[in-house]
Design a protein around this motif. Structure first.
Motif, PDB file in Angstrom:
ATOM      1  N   UNK A 181      21.120 -21.606  36.089  1.00  0.00           N
ATOM      2  CA  UNK A 181      21.196 -22.302  37.557  1.00  0.00           C
ATOM      3  C   UNK A 181      22.452 -22.057  38.116  1.00  0.00           C
ATOM      4  N   UNK A 182      23.194 -21.970  39.259  1.00  0.00           N
ATOM      5  CA  UNK A 182      24.188 -22.086  39.748  1.00  0.00           C
ATOM      6  C   UNK A 182      24.976 -20.748  39.656  1.00  0.00           C
ATOM      7  N   UNK A 183      24.441 -19.738  39.149  1.00  0.00           N
ATOM      8  CA  UNK A 183      25.101 -18.648  38.851  1.00  0.00           C
ATOM      9  C   UNK A 183      24.467 -17.258  39.001  1.00  0.00           C
ATOM     10  N   UNK A 184      24.930 -16.376  39.380  1.00  0.00           N
ATOM     11  CA  UNK A 184      24.459 -14.901  39.116  1.00  0.00           C
ATOM     12  C   UNK A 184      24.754 -14.173  38.186  1.00  0.00           C
ATOM     13  N   UNK A 185      25.293 -14.483  37.080  1.00  0.00           N
ATOM     14  CA  UNK A 185      25.844 -13.602  36.057  1.00  0.00           C
ATOM     15  C   UNK A 185      24.544 -13.881  34.960  1.00  0.00           C
ATOM     16  N   UNK A 186      24.317 -12.509  34.407  1.00  0.00           N
ATOM     17  CA  UNK A 186      23.365 -12.739  33.281  1.00  0.00           C
ATOM     18  C   UNK A 186      23.701 -13.179  32.155  1.00  0.00           C
ATOM     19  N   UNK A 187      23.060 -14.212  31.715  1.00  0.00           N
ATOM     20  CA  UNK A 187      23.551 -14.712  30.340  1.00  0.00           C
ATOM     21  C   UNK A 187      22.250 -15.059  29.279  1.00  0.00           C
ATOM     22  N   UNK A 188      20.881 -14.809  29.801  1.00  0.00           N
ATOM     23  CA  UNK A 188      19.900 -15.044  29.035  1.00  0.00           C
ATOM     24  C   UNK A 188      19.014 -13.734  29.157  1.00  0.00           C
ATOM     25  N   UNK A 189      17.816 -13.875  28.143  1.00  0.00           N
ATOM     26  CA  UNK A 189      16.648 -12.939  28.296  1.00  0.00           C
ATOM     27  C   UNK A 189      15.867 -13.902  29.123  1.00  0.00           C
ATOM     28  N   UNK A 190      14.407 -13.346  29.428  1.00  0.00           N
ATOM     29  CA  UNK A 190      13.564 -14.040  29.840  1.00  0.00           C
ATOM     30  C   UNK A 190      13.125 -15.223  28.916  1.00  0.00           C
TER      31      UNK A 190
END
Length: 368
Positions: free
Chosen positions: A151-160
């Protein structure tokens, strides 16, 4: 759409997997799982995946003749090392151990690592609850193939990072209650399915690197794309994405700590995904009388069914038009497709046909 019956699709899928180097018994099991996903309405986890599996085999990250092994087995716990075999084989191995231990001890937990792609986690939940057990799981991708931004970001940090929970209904319903959900707004496979259908994405599903709604699924990129591509929003989107973010964190750490595989931050994020997980099963009858539980299921289902269906109240972009219990949509879809056949998007048919021709496998798609 091309419509095909399940048995024909299963035979074709097994033949195609066999030409990719998969032993016949494993190919048959994988084909059953893939077609079951298609039959229950989850195209994203069905035969659409076969071309991706072919790429993974070619890149050496999926071992088609691999066999899972069991490590650290004691009491009601065990860790299954998938040895990079087909995830559908790894899932079956984990479920067999889980059911045996939970039946004996009342409660069991199995960690999973190196499982490549476990497929539709709801399948494993359904197999467990068929034995009268409750099920809970957390899944991640071992630090690779990240597609979801916090939340609050556009950077990929997780899988689904899906979380799945299921309970038996003690014969009071013709299906178990199974919640199988991504902790993102939508599973990545749903974007693949939208691209295959040439459908635009709803504004709330994904975000561009600049923070705008991403509606063209081709701009999302694959599991192996970097941060210059778009990202899926966390569950809750722009209004409650902090909740989806929190769930994703828990799934990441449960799967990593108890499965033993790397977590996000310990591996090249543009590497192939490789599922790790934690599966838990509980024998509910160790906690009370079955007849009491039957009455509870009866009472709750009646209470749930009494809810009004109000067409003006949106249920969500992939939800039905009326309130359904978790697992009910899959049950209804499976019944319909058993009679009418399985619809496959033309782009999926084209990809499978191309792969079949390349490997000299007869395909069932007339006119292709």
């Amino acid at each position: 759409m091309t419509v095909i019956d399940a048995d024909t699709l299963e035979v074709f899928a097994a033949s195609l997997l066999g030409e990719l180097g998969t032993p016949a018994d494993t190919a048959a099991k994988v084909a059953v799982s893939l077609v079951d996903a298609d039959r229950k309405g989850h195209t994203s986890h069905g035969v659409l995946r076969i071309p991706t599996y072919g790429e993974m085999i070619a890149d050496g990250v999926l071992v088609p003749d691999g066999k899972p092994t069991t490590e650290h087995s004691a009491g009601g716990t065990a860790v299954v090392d998938g040895q990079n075999a087909f995830g559908q084989l790894v899932g079956r191995t984990a479920v067999d151990i889980l059911v045996q231990r939970a039946t004996e001890d009342g409660l069991a937990g199995v960690g999973i690592q190196n499982a490549t792609h476990l497929g539709r986690i709801g399948e494993w939940a359904e197999q467990v609850v068929q034995q009268g057990l409750c099920f809970l799981s957390f899944v991640h991708t071992s630090g690779g193939g990240l597609v979801v931004a916090p939340a609050g970001s556009t950077t990929r940090r997780f899988s689904t990072n899906p979380i799945t929970a299921a309970v038996p209904t003690f014969g009071k319903l013709p299906f178990p209650i199974v919640l199988d959900m991504a902790t993102s707004q939508v599973a990545h496979g749903k974007l693949d399915a939208a691209e295959a259908d040439d459908r635009a994405l709803p504004d709330e599903w994904a975000v561009t690197p600049e923070g705008e709604p991403l509606t063209d699924p081709s701009e999302m990129g694959s599991f192996r794309a970097g941060d210059e591509w778009g990202a899926i929003r966390p569950l809750g989107g722009t209004t409650a994405g902090h909740k989806g973010t929190g769930l994703a964190v828990m799934a990441e750490l449960f799967a990593g700590l108890l499965g033993g595989g790397p977590v996000a931050g310990q591996r090249d994020p543009e590497a192939w995904f490789n599922n790790g997980a934690y599966f838990m099963a509980i024998d509910p009858t160790r906690f009370g009388d079955r007849e009491r539980m039957e009455r509870q299921v009866d009472a709750f289902v009646e209470h749930f069914r009494a809810a009004d269906s109000e067409p003006s109240v949106a249920a969500g972009d992939v939800a039905g038009s009326k309130p359904l219990l978790p697992g009910e949509a899959e049950y209804q879809t499976a019944r319909e497709r058993s009679d009418e056949g399985i619809p496959l998007p033309e782009r999926v048919v084209d990809q499978l046909t191309e792969l079949a021709v390349a490997h000299d496998v007869d395909h069932p798609f007339v006119g292709e």
